[in-house]
Structure formats: structure tokens, C-alpha cells
Enzyme design. Structure first.
Site, short mmCIF file in Angstrom:
data_model
loop_
_atom_site.label_atom_id
_atom_site.label_comp_id
_atom_site.label_asym_id
_atom_site.label_seq_id
_atom_site.Cartn_x
_atom_site.Cartn_y
_atom_site.Cartn_z
N HIS A 63 0.86 -1.18 0.00
CA HIS A 63 0.00 0.00 0.00
C HIS A 63 0.90 1.23 0.00
O HIS A 63 1.56 1.52 1.00
CB HIS A 63 -0.89 -0.02 1.24
CG HIS A 63 -1.83 1.15 1.35
ND1 HIS A 63 -2.86 1.35 0.46
CD2 HIS A 63 -1.90 2.16 2.25
CE1 HIS A 63 -3.53 2.43 0.80
NE2 HIS A 63 -2.97 2.95 1.88
N ASP A 111 -11.35 -3.14 -2.99
CA ASP A 111 -10.92 -2.47 -1.76
C ASP A 111 -12.04 -2.51 -0.72
O ASP A 111 -12.33 -1.53 -0.04
CB ASP A 111 -10.49 -1.03 -2.04
CG ASP A 111 -9.74 -0.42 -0.86
OD1 ASP A 111 -9.15 -1.18 -0.08
OD2 ASP A 111 -9.76 0.82 -0.70
#
Length: 437
Positions: free
Chosen positions: A192, A318
């Protein structure tokens, strides 16, 4: 609409009168598809003239038959946050959205940083989930970013890849070592890309709109600096690397340069970054507080074009369920995250209907490419491939009602949105696990 416990697959199942779309080859034709013993036995127009005896027939009425979707990024609360989501509820939401394989993030309580936890989740998924649920393992112990986990043992236990979920590894030496060890074990690092120090107390994309709303902004450099650092470490180590979600034009340019240099790198994009921009936040809509944040419309257009060109490899939901207490707060104080497993396909089809991307290209980013990156046999219409399939009408309109969603949490950014594209049947390993009434 109905979801059911995973039944035994019919020995022979014929999907008749279908629009067959194989994103792996771009092949599209009208015909039938035969499933035998959980695998694709045959497909094409020729089957319509010689249908096999003894097969259960499902009339698709001209709807699309495609590989089931593969989502490489979903938070599932189990263990530790079952009030937000469980493997069972997430799998029902996935099946209703046409997702047949889900990779679950390791930022749970306890985190997935030991082989025993990977084994536990695999057994829980086998017993309670109706789609394939694969755990990802933590890259660092306790997700603290200081000490690597046992990469080889976690991979042997069945972890899809190594990641710290929504946390970034800020220590460059730790990331360098992780990439080196992962290379030796043939493991994939998924990161990330967001520098927490540059994020600071920012809550949305930095720019004029944030200033007008009186909110602290997050600069694009919080993403691009971390991405640049990671790619230089990939060049140094030769490791396999996947940027979990890129969200801006600068990141697209950085990835394009890395791929042209021959680095073994791939990247994903959130369905939210493809369909929404910072203006959708409107009157402080907390369901649109996300990480990475929704960007300017120019950035949205850039990532859509990169997806269409194949530069961006995969689309992820997500999926990040949050309960009411964490979202019903002022925008600056509420938790990040939105659910997305059930709406990912319908929202993606917005891009198809607007002419921004072709259907095969959209499906490729949701099926074939994630399967290739993860080394899975799914994601294609091919003889002998697992029969993980969906039947959907890409044109069927509906208004998204959060009450209809199967997720335990209802924090969808598409509350009340007009969408097109309904999944009618989801098949996993030849068994029908979801069928819309």
C-alpha cells in the site's frame, strides 16, 4: 435473491444460449458451455447442435457468461472484527457480485503473521464460505513495519502473497530485505503506497476543493514518493512487486517507466478511483472517505486510460466494511473505507457503457490478470479450467439499495446510485452458489 451453502456440483451442467466472453483471448461468441465434474469440458457454438445427454440445462437467454471475478484486496473482519464482516458474510456478498475468489487482507486481530493463522483461515473458509477465500499474510510481524515475517513458511501455509494491508512499510531496509527473501521463495510483495508522514492529518485529496471544504489535504506525493522508493528497491533486489492501488496520473507515469525498464512489477486500482472523483464527496459524505483518497477528475481519467491500455493490471474492490459508529462522525474523524465486493462489476460496467473501456478489457482486469499474478488456474474460458463462472446481464438497470446488500456493513459509496449490470448466477467449481430470483 438467494445465496446457498455450497452444494455438490452437478456432474454435468450446460449453460445454454449464452454470450461467451473470454477475457484471456478476447474471444466472444454465442453458444453453450458445458461443465463436467467441476471443470469446463467444452464451449462454443458447435455445442448448440449436439447437446450432451444427462446434463442439467441452465438457459442463459443471451446473457454474458464469463469467468468469475477475482478480487485481490478485501478486508474481512474475521478474526477479531466479526461485527464488521465474517468469511461467511463476505463470501455471500462476493457471490452476489460475481466474485468467485477473494484475497483477504491480513490486518485482523490477531494479524495473519503466523502460519497457524493462515491455516485457521483456510479451514474456516472451507467450512463457512461459498466462494474461494484465500488469506494474504502479513509482511512484517504485528504489521509493525520493523521485522519481517517468516515468508517461506507463510507461503507454504497457503498465503496468497505478503502485504501489511492498509499500512505502509516505511523502513526502506526492511522493505529491501523483504523483497530479497520473497524473491528467493518466489513470493509476491503487495504494498500500500502511502507515506504516513506526508498523509499526516489529511483526510482527502489536497487541492482547491479540500481548501473550500476546510479539510486537510493529502498530496499525491504521499503515494508517488513511496512508489518511487519501492520500484528502486525492486530494481536493486529483483523481487516481484505489486502496487496495491495507484490513484493518480503521476503514479501511472512511474509504473509505465518501471515496466518499460523490464522490472517484474504490476499494479492495481480501486474500483472507487475509476468511477468517482473528489467532487463526489459533496456535503462531507463519509462513505467516500477512502485510502488512497478520491483524486481530481484528471487523475481519474488517467487511471481509466491506463487500465484500458493494460498498464494497470487489476481492478480491486478495496472492500473495507465499517460499522455505523465509525462512519457517523465528522468527515475528518470517521474511519476510512467502503464496501465494494457486491458492486464492483456493476460499477465497472459504468466505464463500458460510457465507452471508456471495452467489456473484455474490464473483465480481463477482474479475472485473467489477477489469476496470472496469483498463479491461479481460474480467470479464463478454457477446456480443463476450473468452472468458476458468472452469468450476468450487462444492461439490466437498478438502483442500489444498501438494504439489499449481503455484507454485514452497509457503507457503500453507491447508496442510491443508478447502475447497470446484474449478476444472475454465480458458479464455483461447477456448483451454483448464487442464483438471483
Amino acid at each position: 435473491m438467494t445465496t446457498r451453502p455450497t452444494p455438490a456440483p452437478a456432474r454435468k451442467l450446460l449453460l445454454a444460449n449464452a454470450r461467451l466472453v473470454d477475457p484471456a483471448t478476447g474471444r466472444e461468441e454465442f453458444g453453450d458451455l458445458l461443465v463436467e465434474d467441476g471443470l469446463i469440458a467444452d464451449f462454443g457454438a458447435a455445442l448448440r447442435a449436439a447437446r450432451p445427454e444427462g446434463a442439467t440445462v441452465l438457459d442463459c437467454r443471451g446473457e454474458v457468461v464469463a469467468p468469475g471475478l477475482i478480487d485481490m484486496r478485501a478486508f474481512v473482519g474475521e478474526p477479531g472484527a466479526e461485527h464488521r464482516e465474517t468469511l461467511a458474510s463476505a463470501s455471500r456478498a462476493a457471490a452476489a457480485g460475481g466474485v468467485t475468489t477473494v484475497v483477504c487482507m491480513p490486518d485482523t486481530n490477531p494479524p495473519v503473521d503466523e502460519p497457524a493463522v493462515v491455516d485457521y483461515l483456510n479451514r474456516r473458509a472451507r467450512d463457512t464460505a461459498i466462494v474461494r477465500m484465500i488469506p494474504a499474510a502479513a509482511l512484517t510481524k504485528g504489521l509493525a513495519g520493523r521485522e519481517m515475517t517468516e515468508i517461506g513458511l507463510l507461503r507454504e501455509a497457503g498465503a496468497a502473497f505478503l502485504t501489511d494491508g492498509a499500512r505502509s512499510v516505511t523502513n526502506a531496509q526492511v522493505m529491501r530485505r523483504a523483497l530479497t527473501y520473497a524473491r528467493d521463495f518466489g513470493a509476491l510483495i503487495v504494498h500500500h503506497c502511502e507515506d504516513p508522514d506526508l498523509v499526516g492529518d489529511g483526510v482527502m485529496n489536497e487541492g482547491e476543493l479540500a481548501s473550500r471544504l476546510g479539510l486537510h489535504g493529502i498530496p499525491r506525493e504521499a503515494e508517488t514518493l513511496m512508489l518511487e522508493r519501492d520500484l528502486r528497491l525492486v530494481r536493486l533486489t529483483g523481487g516481484r512487486y505489486h502496487a496495491a492501488m495507484v490513484s493518480c496520473a503521476d503514479s501511472v507515469a512511474i509504473m509505465a517507466r518501471a515496466k518499460s525498464d523490464g522490472l517484474d512489477v504490476t499494479c492495481g486500482v480501486s474500483i472507487n478511483s475509476l468511477a468517482l472523483n473528489e467532487n463526489d464527496i459533496g456535503p462531507y459524505r463519509t462513505f467516500l472517505k477512502l485510502s488512497p483518497p478520491l483524486r481530481h477528475e484528471d487523475d481519474r481519467i488517467a487511471v481509466v486510460e491506463a487500465l484500458s491500455d493494460g498498464l494497470i493490471d487489476v481492478i480491486v474492490s478495496d472492500h473495507n466494511p465499517q460499522d455505523v459508529e465509525t462512519k457517523r462522525q465528522p468527515f475528518a474523524e470517521c474511519a476510512d473505507g467502503a464496501i465494494g465486493l457486491e458492486t464492483m462489476l456493476a460499477v465497472g460496467l459504468r466505464l463500458v457503457h460510457s465507452g471508456e473501456i471495452g467489456l473484455a478489457a474490464l473483465l480481463r482486469a477482474m479475472t485473467t490478470r489477477p489469476a496470472e499474478i496469483l498463479g491461479l488456474p481460474q480467470g479464463r474460458l478454457a477446456r480443463g479450467a476450473p468452472a468458476d463462472l458468472i452469468v450476468f446481464d450487462p444492461d439490466e438497470p437498478f438502483v442500489q439499495d444498501p438494504a439489499d446488500l449481503h455484507s454485514r456493513s452497509k457503507n457503500t459509496p453507491f447508496d442510491g446510485a443508478r447502475l447497470q449490470g446484474r449478476v444472475h448466477v454465480t458458479i464455483v467449481g461447477g456448483a451454483i452458489v448464487y442464483q438471483r430470483d
